[in-house]
Enzyme design. Structure first.
Site, mmCIF file in Angstrom:
data_model
loop_
_atom_site.group_PDB
_atom_site.id
_atom_site.type_symbol
_atom_site.label_atom_id
_atom_site.label_comp_id
_atom_site.label_asym_id
_atom_site.label_seq_id
_atom_site.Cartn_x
_atom_site.Cartn_y
_atom_site.Cartn_z
ATOM 1 N N HIS A 68 -2.608 7.928 2.387
ATOM 2 C CA HIS A 68 -3.491 7.189 3.286
ATOM 3 C C HIS A 68 -3.844 5.788 2.794
ATOM 4 C CE1 HIS A 68 -5.939 9.080 0.198
ATOM 5 N NE2 HIS A 68 -6.878 8.179 0.435
ATOM 6 N N THR A 69 -3.592 5.489 1.510
ATOM 7 C CA THR A 69 -3.966 4.183 0.980
ATOM 8 C C THR A 69 -2.891 3.130 1.201
ATOM 9 O OG1 THR A 69 -3.047 4.543 -1.245
ATOM 10 C CG2 THR A 69 -5.305 5.318 -0.832
ATOM 11 N N ARG A 70 -1.757 3.499 1.761
ATOM 12 C CA ARG A 70 -0.636 2.588 1.927
ATOM 13 C C ARG A 70 -0.300 2.412 3.405
ATOM 14 N NH1 ARG A 70 -2.109 1.987 -2.461
ATOM 15 N NH2 ARG A 70 -1.029 2.339 -4.430
ATOM 16 N N HIS A 103 -4.870 9.078 -6.475
ATOM 17 C CA HIS A 103 -5.866 8.883 -5.423
ATOM 18 C C HIS A 103 -6.477 10.214 -4.997
ATOM 19 C CE1 HIS A 103 -3.003 5.347 -4.326
ATOM 20 N NE2 HIS A 103 -3.809 5.023 -5.312
ATOM 21 N N HIS A 169 2.973 -5.741 -6.678
ATOM 22 C CA HIS A 169 2.043 -4.819 -7.344
ATOM 23 C C HIS A 169 1.543 -5.458 -8.629
ATOM 24 C CE1 HIS A 169 0.437 -1.368 -9.540
ATOM 25 N NE2 HIS A 169 0.295 -0.794 -8.372
ATOM 26 N N LYS A 179 8.446 4.175 -7.805
ATOM 27 C CA LYS A 179 7.008 4.452 -7.827
ATOM 28 C C LYS A 179 6.641 5.678 -6.974
ATOM 29 C CE LYS A 179 2.890 1.562 -8.153
ATOM 30 N NZ LYS A 179 1.986 2.244 -7.200
ATOM 31 N N HIS A 195 0.031 4.519 -17.689
ATOM 32 C CA HIS A 195 -0.949 3.462 -17.426
ATOM 33 C C HIS A 195 -1.833 3.171 -18.648
ATOM 34 C CE1 HIS A 195 0.498 3.999 -13.473
ATOM 35 N NE2 HIS A 195 -0.622 3.968 -12.786
ATOM 36 N N GLN A 290 -9.182 -0.630 -5.104
ATOM 37 C CA GLN A 290 -7.953 -1.238 -4.597
ATOM 38 C C GLN A 290 -8.025 -2.764 -4.661
ATOM 39 O OE1 GLN A 290 -5.139 0.308 -3.736
ATOM 40 N NE2 GLN A 290 -5.978 2.343 -4.094
ATOM 41 N N LYS A 293 -6.422 -5.568 -7.119
ATOM 42 C CA LYS A 293 -5.073 -6.119 -6.928
ATOM 43 C C LYS A 293 -5.127 -7.578 -6.484
ATOM 44 C CE LYS A 293 -3.268 -1.583 -5.690
ATOM 45 N NZ LYS A 293 -2.690 -0.732 -4.625
#
Length: 417
Positions: A68-70, A103, A169, A179, A195, A290, A293
């Site tokens: 849902h974040t993309r 997420h 990114h 990814k 990370h 988010q 970024k």
């Protein structure tokens, strides 16, 4: 007059002749509908047989899909993918594995809004859970030394493929391609290892950089171990419509798409004392997490001790408890950064990378956040300043003695280098 994306609307502002850094994505003209663009790319895949050939003789397939974040236009991508799979194996069982990475889980309502009811009913849909050790399995060791643990469904399927989109990114260089596996369907131990603070600190872990990027190298290795057989990645314009597609080998098709994007998205910095940006509007500005970024795009054009003004609705608030508490509870951004750099790879904590990058930015710049008034306390607790409107934020910056100004209306649609 410029339009700065904010939630599902825009903030309009007279830039008064100040430099405006934008991508050339508006120059792209789609040759047909999104589905037609994807179908054409899949008919001539890059360094790969067609998907129908890969599917031949296979009983099952897992398609990794974005969460849902993309703003991935899955309704353009999945129908041609499903057509190809079923052309090669009419009875193939298809599972859509939702790449949530680190997420929150995607709800069924969000998935239906994203994919459409017809696709939801024609496939099994599973939401990946990076925190459920029983649903993930170790398949090797990454170049960084971290264990490579991914969703069992991705390991046990006869054919693993992925959809996605390519955008700049802020530490992986570009989204898309490899990814989908890491962090998309990886276990938390693998995401945390990849990370780690040492990798985030690398000068190559930056927007638009792949060569020499240790995070990217780990991600490539994970996709290789997972046997990711085919990808379909698209490029979208500022209205989130498909304008180009790249299908085939997960390495070379993705790299072709990244090179294509670089031509349109790269802009030269205009060193300024005040840089105004946004995170591209909904769904990309749904939380403060988010929005780090777009701050990195502003960071690349902001002089030392300058002011970054970020406009974002943040409908979901901060977006991560660990992220929020790290900034709220630290003595200073510099102290937080030093603490994180001293943290070993196997002790990386959730959201550490996001707070580390924000701490880096705050060590060199003041951040003024233009957002909803109910978030004022949260913003200030996280060592930033709050402004109810863009004009107020600019007044604050000028009161600090800052004068030169530039705008990056959509901070995630440009590569400042």
């Amino acid at each position: 007059m410029i339009r700065i994306p904010y939630g599902k609307s825009f903030i309009e502002y007279d830039e008064g002749g100040a430099p405006v850094l934008t991508s050339r994505i508006g120059e792209l003209k789609a040759a047909g509908s999104g589905v037609e663009i994807v179908r054409a790319a899949m008919a001539e895949p890059i360094d790969s047989p067609r998907l129908r050939e890969l599917a031949r003789g296979k009983k099952n397939c897992v398609v990794i899909v974005s969460d849902h974040t993309r703003p991935v236009p899955s309704r353009d991508i999945l129908p041609p993918m499903l057509e190809e799979l079923r052309a090669g194996s009419p009875d193939i069982e298809v599972t859509l594995l939702v790449a949530t990475g680190f997420h929150r889980p995607t709800s069924m309502k969000e998935l239906e809004d994203k994919l459409g009811k017809e696709i939801m009913e024609s496939c099994r849909v599973v939401v990946h859970d990076c925190r459920d050790g029983s649903s993930n399995i170790e398949i090797g060791t990454l170049p960084s030394g971290a264990p490579c643990v991914i969703d069992r469904l991705a390991v046990e399927t006869e054919l693993l493929v992925a959809e996605g989109f390519i955008e700049p990114h802020f530490f992986a260089g570009f989204s898309g391609g490899r990814k989908s596996v890491l962090p998309g369907v990886a276990d938390q131990v693998t995401v945390l290892g990849n990370h780690c603070s040492r990798f985030i600190d690398s000068p190559f872990a930056r927007t638009g950089v792949l060569d020499g990027n240790p995070i990217h190298e780990d991600m490539l290795a994970a996709a290789e171990m997972a046997k990711l057989a085919f990808i379909v990645n698209v490029v979208i314009d500022e209205e989130k419509k498909t304008v180009a597609a790249f299908a085939g080998n997960f390495r070379t098709a993705h790299r072709r798409g990244c090179d294509y994007m670089l031509d349109y998205f790269k802009v030269a910095p205009v060193p300024s004392e005040i840089v105004v940006t946004s995170n591209g509007g909904a769904p990309l500005d749904q939380n403060l997490y988010q929005c780090v970024k777009s701050m990195t795009a502003a960071e690349a054009s902001c002089v030392e001790d300058g002011v970054i003004v970020l406009c974002a609705e943040c409908a979901d608030g901060h977006g991560g408890e660990g992220f929020y508490h790290a900034l709220r509870d630290c003595e200073s951004p510099a102290a937080l950064y030093a603490e994180q750099m001293a943290t070993p790879q196997d002790r990386t904590v959730p959201d550490q990378w996001e707070s580390q990058i924000l701490a880096r930015i705050l060590m060199h710049h003041t951040v003024v956040f233009v957002t909803r008034p109910e978030l004022k306390g949260m913003v200030e607790e996280m060592k930033m300043r709050y402004a109810p409107a863009l004009s107020d934020a600019l007044d604050m910056a000028r009161a600090m003695g800052k004068k030169s100004l530039c705008f990056i209306p959509n901070g995630i649609s440009v590569i400042v280098k």
